[in-house]
Scaffold this motif. Structure first.
Motif, PDB file in Angstrom:
ATOM      1  N   SER A  40     -71.315  97.228 -80.195  1.00 48.51           N
ATOM      2  CA  SER A  40     -70.440  97.639 -81.301  1.00 48.51           C
ATOM      3  C   SER A  40     -69.450  98.738 -80.932  1.00 48.51           C
ATOM      4  O   SER A  40     -68.242  98.629 -81.200  1.00 48.51           O
ATOM      5  N   ALA A  41     -69.945  99.827 -80.318  1.00 51.50           N
ATOM      6  CA  ALA A  41     -69.062 100.960 -80.014  1.00 51.50           C
ATOM      7  C   ALA A  41     -67.971 100.567 -79.030  1.00 51.50           C
ATOM      8  O   ALA A  41     -66.793 100.897 -79.223  1.00 51.50           O
ATOM      9  N   LYS A  48     -59.308  98.495 -80.537  1.00 54.38           N
ATOM     10  CA  LYS A  48     -58.311  99.507 -80.881  1.00 54.38           C
ATOM     11  C   LYS A  48     -57.236  99.605 -79.808  1.00 54.38           C
ATOM     12  O   LYS A  48     -56.033  99.616 -80.097  1.00 54.38           O
ATOM     13  N   ILE A  49     -57.665  99.643 -78.548  1.00 55.48           N
ATOM     14  CA  ILE A  49     -56.716  99.761 -77.441  1.00 55.48           C
ATOM     15  C   ILE A  49     -55.852  98.514 -77.312  1.00 55.48           C
ATOM     16  O   ILE A  49     -54.632  98.586 -77.154  1.00 55.48           O
TER      17      ILE A  49
END
Length: 400
Positions: A40-41, A48-49
């Protein structure tokens, strides 16, 4: 040179050991790569990137789609002289449906407020354009106009390969468009050989797009893992694994801005191992390194929260930043930190004092930063307080 290019340049000069470590990392996470989803992290950071880099391209391709639709209608009207009813149908579908949806997707990829909806808006544009292409091909037979079935794959190709929509979320739409196209082909009155040729070419093209994008997505994820690994080793001290001085200062600047914005207290501590030169001289550098690793573990254990930092900023010098603690709590934490280092029981018979174990001293600044606070000044003040604790006999801290 941007950060990604810089990392790539470093990657070109990787040692054989570093390349082996990257291969091991890739093999270890192979199940995540094959299913196109990290834990998940990592998945959140990866998205996002990548989303940030894809927005510009998606907006350009939405504009290209609008331009293509406009040019196609002009060619139909001025060059091909298609039947008026067919041209009217193409105009209504193109200008009335496809162009507005593409404009919505373009807006979602350009306006800051709408960017969170980029993926959904672009997927909607792909779906609508694909359905419109199926409809135009099916209706075109009424006027004896044969729009190649392979054109239906164009929106899917743009969505997956060019706009870089995520493979897994788009898979159901991909299968739906493929099934609907095959059903529409089988429902058309046309020669059997021609029908099978159209189905074969469309199937081959769609399969190539699907598998090709899956491979590209895996490669992108491997590249991201490689860059993250390079970024991590470039920001970490090789011996202790703590942040190096450059990365600590960079993260501390970010933490100062956050504390100033949220009006929360911040603690900056500079720490030094007492009599460490004498320890190295008498026990050897290998023993010194082992001792620093143990002390670094204590620093790490005492700085585990999300807003905390721990770094090695010199040979035997460390730095810690704690976020959001009041002065009483900080005093207790510092006492526990110094006690934990004593509890390591690292023998040091050559301190020149009555102490017979390795200890640390600390200088600490506690403050609530504002817009004018300078992390460099605060570090300097903590250094001065560290000097005071050394003068006071070591194995203690001074806080202001």
């Amino acid at each position: 040179m941007d950060s990604a290019q810089s990392l790539d340049a470093q990657g070109a000069q990787l040692s054989r050991l570093d390349r082996a470590r990257i291969r091991q990392l890739t093999q270890k996470r192979l199940p995540e790569l094959l299913r196109l989803r990290f834990v998940s992290a990592d998945e959140a950071r990866y998205r996002k990137i990548n989303d940030r880099s894809r927005l510009h391209h998606r907006a350009l391709y939405m504009l290209a789609g609008i331009t293509l639709i406009t040019i196609t209608l002009l060619v139909d009207y001025f060059v091909l002289s298609v039947p008026a009813e067919f041209f009217t149908m193409r105009s209504l579908v193109g200008i009335g449906i496809m162009v507005p949806v593409l404009l919505i997707a373009f807006t979602a990829n350009t306006l800051n407020a709408a960017k969170p909806f980029s993926e959904a808006a672009t997927t909607l544009a792909v779906a609508v354009c694909s359905l419109c292409m199926i409809y135009q091909r099916s209706i075109g037979f009424q006027w004896g106009i044969d729009i190649p079935a392979t054109f239906i794959a164009l929106p899917i190709f743009i969505g997956l390969m060019l706009c870089r929509l995520r493979w897994l979320p788009l898979l159901p739409l991909f299968l739906f468009i493929y099934s609907l196209t095959i059903a529409a082909e089988l429902n058309q009155v046309q020669p059997r050989d021609y029908q099978l040729a159209q189905i074969y070419s469309f199937t081959l093209l769609m399969t190539t797009i699907l598998i090709g994008d899956w491979v590209v997505e895996i490669y992108n994820r491997i590249t991201w893992l490689r860059r993250e690994w390079l970024r991590d080793i470039s920001s970490r001290d090789a011996l202790t694994g703590l942040l190096n001085k450059r990365e600590f200062n960079r993260e501390l600047t970010r933490l100062f801005k956050l504390a100033a914005r949220e009006k929360r207290p911040l603690t900056v501590a500079m720490l030094d191992v007492d009599h460490f030169k004498a320890y190295n001289d008498h026990y050897g550098h290998q023993s010194g390194d082992r001792s620093l690793i143990k002390i670094a573990e204590v620093m790490r254990a005492r700085s585990r929260r999300g807003g905390d930092l721990a770094g090695r900023v010199g040979g035997e010098e460390f730095a810690i930043a704690w976020y959001g603690n009041d002065r009483i709590t900080v005093n207790l934490m510092l006492d526990q930190l110094l006690s934990s280092v004593r509890a390591l029981n690292i023998t040091h018979e050559h301190t020149g004092t009555s102490r017979r174990e390795l200890t640390i001293s600390a200088g600490v600044r506690w403050l609530t930063p504002d817009e004018n606070s300078d992390p460099i000044d605060v570090i300097h003040e903590a250094d001065m307080l560290l000097y005071e604790s050394k003068q006071a006999g070591r194995d203690c801290f001074r806080m202001q």
